[in-house]
Design a protein around this motif. Structure first.
Motif, PDB file in Angstrom:
ATOM      1  N   UNK A 125      29.857  52.518  27.050  1.00  0.00           N
ATOM      2  CA  UNK A 125      31.017  52.521  27.938  1.00  0.00           C
ATOM      3  C   UNK A 125      31.588  51.110  27.974  1.00  0.00           C
ATOM      4  N   UNK A 126      32.860  51.004  27.671  1.00  0.00           N
ATOM      5  CA  UNK A 126      33.598  49.755  27.812  1.00  0.00           C
ATOM      6  C   UNK A 126      34.284  49.824  29.169  1.00  0.00           C
ATOM      7  N   UNK A 127      33.798  49.059  30.161  1.00  0.00           N
ATOM      8  CA  UNK A 127      34.382  49.154  31.501  1.00  0.00           C
ATOM      9  C   UNK A 127      35.749  48.490  31.614  1.00  0.00           C
ATOM     10  N   UNK A 128      36.224  47.943  30.500  1.00  0.00           N
ATOM     11  CA  UNK A 128      37.557  47.321  30.473  1.00  0.00           C
ATOM     12  C   UNK A 128      37.685  46.218  31.514  1.00  0.00           C
ATOM     13  N   UNK A 129      36.695  45.334  31.533  1.00  0.00           N
ATOM     14  CA  UNK A 129      36.725  44.202  32.453  1.00  0.00           C
ATOM     15  C   UNK A 129      37.921  43.328  32.105  1.00  0.00           C
ATOM     16  N   UNK A 130      38.742  42.972  33.100  1.00  0.00           N
ATOM     17  CA  UNK A 130      39.940  42.181  32.841  1.00  0.00           C
ATOM     18  C   UNK A 130      39.635  40.824  32.210  1.00  0.00           C
ATOM     19  N   UNK A 131      40.472  40.437  31.236  1.00  0.00           N
ATOM     20  CA  UNK A 131      40.350  39.116  30.623  1.00  0.00           C
ATOM     21  C   UNK A 131      38.975  38.844  30.074  1.00  0.00           C
ATOM     22  N   UNK A 132      38.492  37.638  30.320  1.00  0.00           N
ATOM     23  CA  UNK A 132      37.173  37.231  29.840  1.00  0.00           C
ATOM     24  C   UNK A 132      36.156  37.159  30.969  1.00  0.00           C
ATOM     25  N   UNK A 133      36.367  37.910  32.051  1.00  0.00           N
ATOM     26  CA  UNK A 133      35.467  37.825  33.204  1.00  0.00           C
ATOM     27  C   UNK A 133      34.021  38.129  32.835  1.00  0.00           C
ATOM     28  N   UNK A 134      33.796  39.148  32.035  1.00  0.00           N
ATOM     29  CA  UNK A 134      32.421  39.500  31.665  1.00  0.00           C
ATOM     30  C   UNK A 134      31.776  38.377  30.873  1.00  0.00           C
ATOM     31  N   UNK A 135      32.506  37.820  29.927  1.00  0.00           N
ATOM     32  CA  UNK A 135      31.957  36.735  29.110  1.00  0.00           C
ATOM     33  C   UNK A 135      31.676  35.519  29.989  1.00  0.00           C
ATOM     34  N   UNK A 136      32.552  35.220  30.935  1.00  0.00           N
ATOM     35  CA  UNK A 136      32.338  34.085  31.836  1.00  0.00           C
ATOM     36  C   UNK A 136      31.097  34.298  32.696  1.00  0.00           C
ATOM     37  N   UNK A 137      30.950  35.480  33.257  1.00  0.00           N
ATOM     38  CA  UNK A 137      29.815  35.761  34.134  1.00  0.00           C
ATOM     39  C   UNK A 137      28.506  35.802  33.347  1.00  0.00           C
ATOM     40  N   UNK A 138      28.554  36.321  32.131  1.00  0.00           N
ATOM     41  CA  UNK A 138      27.346  36.440  31.307  1.00  0.00           C
ATOM     42  C   UNK A 138      27.244  35.332  30.261  1.00  0.00           C
TER      43      UNK A 138
END
Length: 152
Positions: A125-138
């Motif tokens: 599942x791609x939750x379609x996190x806006x922008x690079x938020x997932x990469x920033x958090x992880x």
């Protein structure tokens, strides 16, 4: 704790990995094909072998266990869950698994490596996190020593 914004849409994918495919490499390749920044993973199926690890925080050490099936059996994948975060073309799977040699004997931990047998049904599942938020958090995932890193 960092809270992500509520998601209004997501994309779901299904893949069937075939006998002999290797994890976590096959999962990273699926993520590259999809082109997502973050994927949520769940899977069931079987392995011909698996290496699992559990992290001991006080010693900063992973403890490994190699699991093989009984003769004429497969390792039953009871559950495989996790996520994959991608930055550019580099994708970092973080997967946990529960496998069983026979009923009543599950083994669980961080999935270091495994070989599919006879198949693995994977839901992404791609939750379609806006922008690079997932990469920033992880972001820590790209510098953190993981159980797949060489032992020191």
């Amino acid at each position: 704790m960092q809270l992500l914004k509520p998601l209004s849409t997501s994309l779901s994918f299904f893949a069937k990995l075939e006998k002999g495919e290797k994890l976590p490499e096959a999962m990273a390749e699926l993520a590259r094909q999809i082109g997502a920044k973050l994927l949520l993973v769940t899977a069931i199926g079987g392995f011909s072998k698996a290496r699992l690890a559990v992290f001991e925080y006080t010693t900063n050490t992973y403890h490994y266990v190699d699991v093989t099936p009984l003769e004429n059996h497969v390792l039953e994948v009871i559950a495989l869950n996790g996520n994959i975060v991608c930055r550019g073309n580099e994708c970092k799977p973080h997967l946990h698994a529960i496998v069983a040699r026979k009923p009543g004997q599950p083994v669980a931990g961080h999935l270091v490596e495994a070989e599919v047998n006879p198949f693995l049904e994977v839901f992404l599942v791609d939750p379609r996190v806006p922008g690079n938020e997932a990469v920033q958090i992880l972001q820590h995932r790209f510098s953190l020593r993981t159980s797949t890193a060489p032992l020191e």
